[in-house]
Design an enzyme around this catalytic site. Structure first.
Site, PDB file in Angstrom:
ATOM      1  N   ILE A 256      31.412  18.028  26.552  1.00  0.00           N
ATOM      2  CA  ILE A 256      31.377  16.621  26.971  1.00  0.00           C
ATOM      3  C   ILE A 256      30.062  16.319  27.665  1.00  0.00           C
ATOM      4  CG2 ILE A 256      32.434  14.881  28.456  1.00  0.00           C
ATOM      5  CD1 ILE A 256      35.130  16.260  27.951  1.00  0.00           C
TER       6      ILE A 256
ATOM      7  N   CYS B  20      32.742  19.121  35.105  1.00  0.00           N
ATOM      8  CA  CYS B  20      33.093  20.525  35.307  1.00  0.00           C
ATOM      9  C   CYS B  20      34.582  20.650  35.601  1.00  0.00           C
ATOM     10  CB  CYS B  20      32.272  21.127  36.436  1.00  0.00           C
ATOM     11  SG  CYS B  20      32.366  20.239  38.005  1.00  0.00           S
TER      12      CYS B  20
ATOM     13  N   SER C 161      36.256  13.578  35.016  1.00  0.00           N
ATOM     14  CA  SER C 161      36.670  14.967  34.853  1.00  0.00           C
ATOM     15  C   SER C 161      37.971  15.266  35.583  1.00  0.00           C
ATOM     16  CB  SER C 161      35.552  15.901  35.326  1.00  0.00           C
ATOM     17  OG  SER C 161      35.849  17.243  35.031  1.00  0.00           O
ATOM     18  N   ARG C 162      37.904  15.560  36.878  1.00  0.00           N
ATOM     19  CA  ARG C 162      39.085  15.842  37.678  1.00  0.00           C
ATOM     20  C   ARG C 162      38.919  15.212  39.050  1.00  0.00           C
ATOM     21  NH1 ARG C 162      40.908  16.803  33.499  1.00  0.00           N
ATOM     22  NH2 ARG C 162      41.956  18.692  32.710  1.00  0.00           N
TER      23      ARG C 162
ATOM     24  N   ASP D  59      37.617   7.550  36.597  1.00  0.00           N
ATOM     25  CA  ASP D  59      38.767   7.538  35.692  1.00  0.00           C
ATOM     26  C   ASP D  59      39.878   8.446  36.215  1.00  0.00           C
ATOM     27  OD1 ASP D  59      39.977   6.774  33.093  1.00  0.00           O
ATOM     28  OD2 ASP D  59      39.803   8.919  32.643  1.00  0.00           O
TER      29      ASP D  59
ATOM     30  N   GLU E 188      47.742  11.656  40.888  1.00  0.00           N
ATOM     31  CA  GLU E 188      48.029  10.661  39.856  1.00  0.00           C
ATOM     32  C   GLU E 188      49.520  10.661  39.513  1.00  0.00           C
ATOM     33  OE1 GLU E 188      43.612  11.144  37.786  1.00  0.00           O
ATOM     34  OE2 GLU E 188      45.377  11.912  36.745  1.00  0.00           O
TER      35      GLU E 188
ATOM     36  N   HIS F 115      42.905   6.923  34.256  1.00  0.00           N
ATOM     37  CA  HIS F 115      42.900   8.180  33.506  1.00  0.00           C
ATOM     38  C   HIS F 115      43.102   7.929  32.002  1.00  0.00           C
ATOM     39  CE1 HIS F 115      43.632  12.761  34.014  1.00  0.00           C
ATOM     40  NE2 HIS F 115      43.028  12.505  32.858  1.00  0.00           N
TER      41      HIS F 115
END
Length: 317
Positions: free
Chosen positions: A158, A207, A235-236, A260, A265, A284
């Site tokens: 990505i 990452c 990503s996270r 995002d 969540e 997300h």
């Protein structure tokens, strides 16, 4: 053979089908499964498919017939992989399916920050342009990307795709990554994390979350960034210490953030970023284009087919 899908709605809210799995066995699909329902719904099934349903060691012990867990995502931290391996249960994931969609979302967020197309569209529809004395107006600073430095943390598949798009905008691309290769060098200059923080006008996170990357965006690393930097995270959420990011946005150290993902969540009402200045969100959805989800479904079916043939692929257990 019985196949149980425990939380199929995220992948397929109705615009795809489960035919590929139906061809391989009796498939029962649940849109969502609460934690207390998991063991009962698995029952005597040999095969389950999950997205975010948590599968613990206790769940595995209570479901002795289980032989295969197909994770309908790339991340598989919801499964106790060590316990599955100890019980001889194959766990597979779906890598690489969302690369184009996630990269696209990076720039959707970035361009909204730079041009505020949504806000200006709302202004036009409210009558502001009709009543304007001038042929043009803007309510926010408009930012040009050409010539600016785009920093990437994590130059995997990505990250590389994002780098190529950034280059097409005329940006200088630098990246920090644990591993380096010629493909990466073709689209970015490898530098240290310190250099990414210090030199970038835009920083995009790509990452995974490891002990060394959890909270990588925090008060100390933010202090090393340029004043007025833009942060993008597709990503996270746990890569970011949200209280520190909120403070930096409110103080103007970070000009804007496009996110995002968040640490918990669905997002919680008390998340400090909700009240922070210049912070925009998508819920997300970077992975969720129809094309991306179709690829996910195809790969997940292929994973199970290969397992049934005795040649499992994309195994993480």
């Amino acid at each position: 053979m019985k196949i149980v899908v425990l939380d199929g709605y995220a992948l397929n809210p109705g615009d795809l089908n489960w035919n590929g799995f139906n061809d391989l066995g009796e498939t029962i699909v649940h849109d969502r499964t609460a934690g207390e329902e998991t063991v009962k719904r698995i029952g005597g099934a040999e095969i389950i498919l999950i997205n975010k349903t948590v599968i613990t060691a206790e769940t595995l012990q209570a479901c002795p017939a289980l032989r295969y867990i197909g994770v309908l995502a790339t991340g598989y931290n919801v499964v106790d992989v060590a316990a599955a391996k100890n019980r001889g249960i194959i766990v597979t994931n779906v890598p690489g399916y969302s690369t184009p969609s996630v990269a696209q979302t990076v720039f959707a967020l970035l361009l909204e920050i730079c041009a505020h197309a949504g806000e200006h569209n709302n202004a036009v529809h409210s009558g502001r342009w009709i009543s304007s004395k001038d042929y043009s107006f803007w309510d926010y600073p408009l930012v040009e990307l050409a010539g600016k430095t785009f920093g990437i943390v994590g130059l995997g598949a990505i990250g590389k795709t994002v780098a190529r798009i950034a280059k097409a905008f005329g940006m200088k691309v630098i990246a920090f990554s644990r591993s380096q290769n010629e493909e990466g060098r073709s689209c970015a200059s490898y530098v240290s994390l310190e250099e990414v923080l210090a030199q970038s006008d835009v920083i995009s996170l790509h990452c995974p979350v490891f002990p060394e990357t959890a909270g990588i965006i925090n008060k100390k690393t933010i202090a090393k960034m340029k004043n007025g930097v833009i942060l993008i995270n597709t990503s996270r959420g746990t890569l970011v210490v949200e209280e520190d990011l909120a403070a930096a946005l409110n103080e103007g150290k970070i000009y804007a953030a496009g996110l995002d993902v968040v640490s918990e969540e669905p997002m919680q009402a008390g998340n400090p970023l909700l009240a922070a200045k210049n912070c925009i969100f998508t819920p997300h959805i970077a992975w969720a284009t129809l094309e991306s989800r179709s690829r996910l479904m195809e790969i997940a079916v292929a994973n199970l087919r290969e397992y049934l043939k005795g040649t499992p692929v994309n195994v993480v257990s």
